[in-house]
Design an enzyme around this catalytic site. Structure first.
Site, PDB file in Angstrom:
ATOM      1  N   TYR A 164       0.931  10.377  -8.094  1.00 20.32           N
ATOM      2  CA  TYR A 164       1.830   9.237  -7.826  1.00 20.32           C
ATOM      3  C   TYR A 164       3.040   9.318  -8.763  1.00 20.32           C
ATOM      4  O   TYR A 164       4.185   9.153  -8.337  1.00 20.32           O
ATOM      5  CB  TYR A 164       1.056   7.928  -8.043  1.00 20.32           C
ATOM      6  CG  TYR A 164       1.847   6.678  -7.738  1.00 20.32           C
ATOM      7  CD1 TYR A 164       2.025   6.232  -6.428  1.00 20.32           C
ATOM      8  CD2 TYR A 164       2.425   5.922  -8.767  1.00 20.32           C
ATOM      9  CE1 TYR A 164       2.755   5.075  -6.150  1.00 20.32           C
ATOM     10  CE2 TYR A 164       3.148   4.768  -8.500  1.00 20.32           C
ATOM     11  CZ  TYR A 164       3.299   4.349  -7.189  1.00 20.32           C
ATOM     12  OH  TYR A 164       4.022   3.204  -6.909  1.00 20.32           O
TER      13      TYR A 164
ATOM     14  N   ASP B 170       7.449   0.304   9.745  1.00 19.23           N
ATOM     15  CA  ASP B 170       6.202   0.465   8.981  1.00 19.23           C
ATOM     16  C   ASP B 170       5.241   1.328   9.792  1.00 19.23           C
ATOM     17  O   ASP B 170       5.321   1.383  11.024  1.00 19.23           O
ATOM     18  CB  ASP B 170       5.557  -0.902   8.711  1.00 19.23           C
ATOM     19  CG  ASP B 170       4.664  -0.894   7.466  1.00 19.23           C
ATOM     20  OD1 ASP B 170       5.065  -1.471   6.442  1.00 19.23           O
ATOM     21  OD2 ASP B 170       3.560  -0.291   7.532  1.00 19.23           O
TER      22      ASP B 170
HETATM   23  P1  NAP Z   1       2.277  -2.454   0.147  1.00 16.87           P
HETATM   24  O1  NAP Z   1       2.119  -3.928   0.066  1.00 16.87           O
HETATM   25  O2  NAP Z   1       1.061  -1.611   0.341  1.00 16.87           O
HETATM   26  O3  NAP Z   1       3.367  -2.105   1.251  1.00 16.87           O
HETATM   27  C1  NAP Z   1       3.675  -0.766   1.566  1.00 16.87           C
HETATM   28  C2  NAP Z   1       3.858  -0.652   3.060  1.00 16.87           C
HETATM   29  O4  NAP Z   1       4.221   0.715   3.342  1.00 16.87           O
HETATM   30  C3  NAP Z   1       2.586  -0.956   3.833  1.00 16.87           C
HETATM   31  O5  NAP Z   1       2.848  -1.784   4.948  1.00 16.87           O
HETATM   32  C4  NAP Z   1       2.121   0.429   4.262  1.00 16.87           C
HETATM   33  O6  NAP Z   1       1.385   0.432   5.467  1.00 16.87           O
HETATM   34  C5  NAP Z   1       3.448   1.126   4.463  1.00 16.87           C
HETATM   35  N1  NAP Z   1       3.275   2.576   4.508  1.00 16.87           N
HETATM   36  C6  NAP Z   1       2.367   3.352   3.872  1.00 16.87           C
HETATM   37  N2  NAP Z   1       2.485   4.625   4.219  1.00 16.87           N
HETATM   38  C7  NAP Z   1       3.497   4.677   5.127  1.00 16.87           C
HETATM   39  C8  NAP Z   1       4.084   5.712   5.886  1.00 16.87           C
HETATM   40  N3  NAP Z   1       3.644   6.984   5.802  1.00 16.87           N
HETATM   41  N4  NAP Z   1       5.112   5.405   6.708  1.00 16.87           N
HETATM   42  C9  NAP Z   1       5.561   4.140   6.821  1.00 16.87           C
HETATM   43  N5  NAP Z   1       5.010   3.102   6.153  1.00 16.87           N
HETATM   44  C10 NAP Z   1       4.002   3.368   5.311  1.00 16.87           C
HETATM   45  O7  NAP Z   1       2.944  -1.896  -1.189  1.00 16.87           O
HETATM   46  P2  NAP Z   1       4.079  -2.477  -2.159  1.00 16.87           P
HETATM   47  O8  NAP Z   1       3.422  -2.806  -3.424  1.00 16.87           O
HETATM   48  O9  NAP Z   1       4.925  -3.485  -1.463  1.00 16.87           O
HETATM   49  O10 NAP Z   1       4.895  -1.125  -2.412  1.00 16.87           O
HETATM   50  C11 NAP Z   1       6.177  -0.879  -1.825  1.00 16.87           C
HETATM   51  C12 NAP Z   1       6.814   0.243  -2.608  1.00 16.87           C
HETATM   52  O11 NAP Z   1       6.950  -0.153  -3.974  1.00 16.87           O
HETATM   53  C13 NAP Z   1       6.006   1.555  -2.631  1.00 16.87           C
HETATM   54  O12 NAP Z   1       6.887   2.651  -2.536  1.00 16.87           O
HETATM   55  C14 NAP Z   1       5.330   1.515  -3.990  1.00 16.87           C
HETATM   56  O13 NAP Z   1       5.006   2.802  -4.457  1.00 16.87           O
HETATM   57  C15 NAP Z   1       6.411   0.848  -4.809  1.00 16.87           C
HETATM   58  N6  NAP Z   1       5.928   0.232  -6.033  1.00 16.87           N
HETATM   59  C16 NAP Z   1       5.053  -0.795  -5.989  1.00 16.87           C
HETATM   60  C17 NAP Z   1       4.625  -1.355  -7.184  1.00 16.87           C
HETATM   61  C18 NAP Z   1       3.662  -2.501  -7.227  1.00 16.87           C
HETATM   62  O14 NAP Z   1       3.167  -2.809  -8.330  1.00 16.87           O
HETATM   63  N7  NAP Z   1       3.379  -3.176  -6.112  1.00 16.87           N
HETATM   64  C19 NAP Z   1       5.097  -0.871  -8.413  1.00 16.87           C
HETATM   65  C20 NAP Z   1       6.000   0.181  -8.396  1.00 16.87           C
HETATM   66  C21 NAP Z   1       6.419   0.734  -7.200  1.00 16.87           C
HETATM   67  P3  NAP Z   1      -0.228   0.466   5.380  1.00 16.87           P
HETATM   68  O15 NAP Z   1      -0.620  -0.846   4.798  1.00 16.87           O
HETATM   69  O16 NAP Z   1      -0.634   0.690   6.795  1.00 16.87           O
HETATM   70  O17 NAP Z   1      -0.566   1.624   4.471  1.00 16.87           O
END
Ligand code: NAP
Length: 253
Positions: free
Chosen positions: A157, A38
């Site tokens: 996005y 991460d």
């Molecule tokens: P999250 O809780 O924000 O977790 C994402 C993690 O990725 C965070 O720890 C973040 O760190 C880290 N990150 C961000 N930029 C990064 C980088 N450049 N290099 C390495 N790590 C990085 O989000 P999530 O909801 O679990 O999302 C995970 C994935 O699912 C993403 O690809 C998102 O687009 C996708 N997704 C999520 C949803 C939803 O509704 N939650 C829906 C569709 C798709 P920081 O906190 O420091 O930024």
């Protein structure tokens, strides 16, 4: 489904939070040694510590997936720690502010593409160099329901997440003959810190989001993780470049 990943190594990006963290836990419970990567090193370390305290094998790595040098080092650390790379979930991603296209900022567009699309490309490239040598492996990329349909206000996005599906299909065709399975998961709106942050300024948006989901609720990170685990398993060996969409029915309306 009785999936055993005993003796296998899994790499998860975005493992410090939300869907990535739940996926790292699911891989570990299925028996894999797990590398939790991460940008937020402290979050990755806390998630890895939780797994090791439960008796699993896990290490944390700081990695910015948009930086190819970091990504190459992350894969090298994985192989150095556990000897091989069997499964990878490329989950790291971010949201950029909701803005209509005419007012969107170039910096936000570039950031979404750099992390969500180029980040997946960087990761696949270096994971595949290892898997190609092994002549085995499974990769699951992370797209979104926004990889399937458009969403007003989320152009950058949405473009990044549509792109992940294209990258996945092309790589899947290249590596299917070697027995390396590559697919993509497209979560619907899931209850994670990313979504909580996105609605923090206007909590009333949550009611609108939930009304649009046929199940009448957000997804749970564990529900996305179970799709990833299946796509990583021998049970999904005939899945090539497919988008699996755990979204509560959002995209089938
Ligand atoms: P999250 O809780 O924000 O977790 C994402 C993690 O990725 C965070 O720890 C973040 O760190 C880290 N990150 C961000 N930029 C990064 C980088 N450049 N290099 C390495 N790590 C990085 O989000 P999530 O909801 O679990 O999302 C995970 C994935 O699912 C993403 O690809 C998102 O687009 C996708 N997704 C999520 C949803 C939803 O509704 N939650 C829906 C569709 C798709 P920081 O906190 O420091 O930024």
């Amino acid at each position: 489904m009785n999936t055993s990943f005993d003796g296998k190594t899994a790499l998860v990006t975005g493992a410090g939070s939300g869907i990535g963290r739940a996926t790292a836990q699911a891989y570990a419970r299925a028996g894999a040694s797990v590398v939790l990567a991460d940008l937020d090193e402290a979050a990755a370390q806390a998630a890895a510590d939780e797994l090791t305290s439960q008796g699993h094998r896990a290490i944390a790595v700081r990695c910015d997936v948009s930086d190819e040098t970091d990504v190459a080092a992350m894969v090298a650390q994985t192989v150095s720690a556990f000897g091989r790379l069997d499964m990878a979930f490329n989950g790291a991603g971010l949201h950029v502010p909701v803005t209509e296209t005419a007012d969107a900022l170039a910096e936000d567009f570039d950031l979404a593409i750099a992390v969500n699309l180029r980040g997946v490309w960087n990761c696949m490239k270096h994971e595949l160099r290892q898997m190609r040598q092994q002549r085995s492996g499974a990769i699951v990329n992370c797209s979104s329901q926004s990889g399937i349909v458009g969403t007003a206000g989320l152009g950058a996005y949405t473009a990044s997440k549509h792109g992940v599906i294209g990258l996945t299909k092309s790589a899947a065709l290249e590596y299917a003959p070697l027995g390396i399975q590559i697919n993509v998961v497209c979560p619907g709106t899931t209850d994670t810190p990313m979504v909580q942050k996105a609605v923090a300024d206007a909590p009333e948006h949550m009611d609108t989001i939930i009304k649009e989901i046929p199940t009448g609720r957000l997804g749970r990170a564990e529900e996305i993780a179970s799709a990833v685990v299946w796509l990583s398993s021998p049970g999904a060996a005939f899945m090539v470049g497919q988008a699996v969409v755990p979204d509560g029915g959002y995209t089938v309306r």
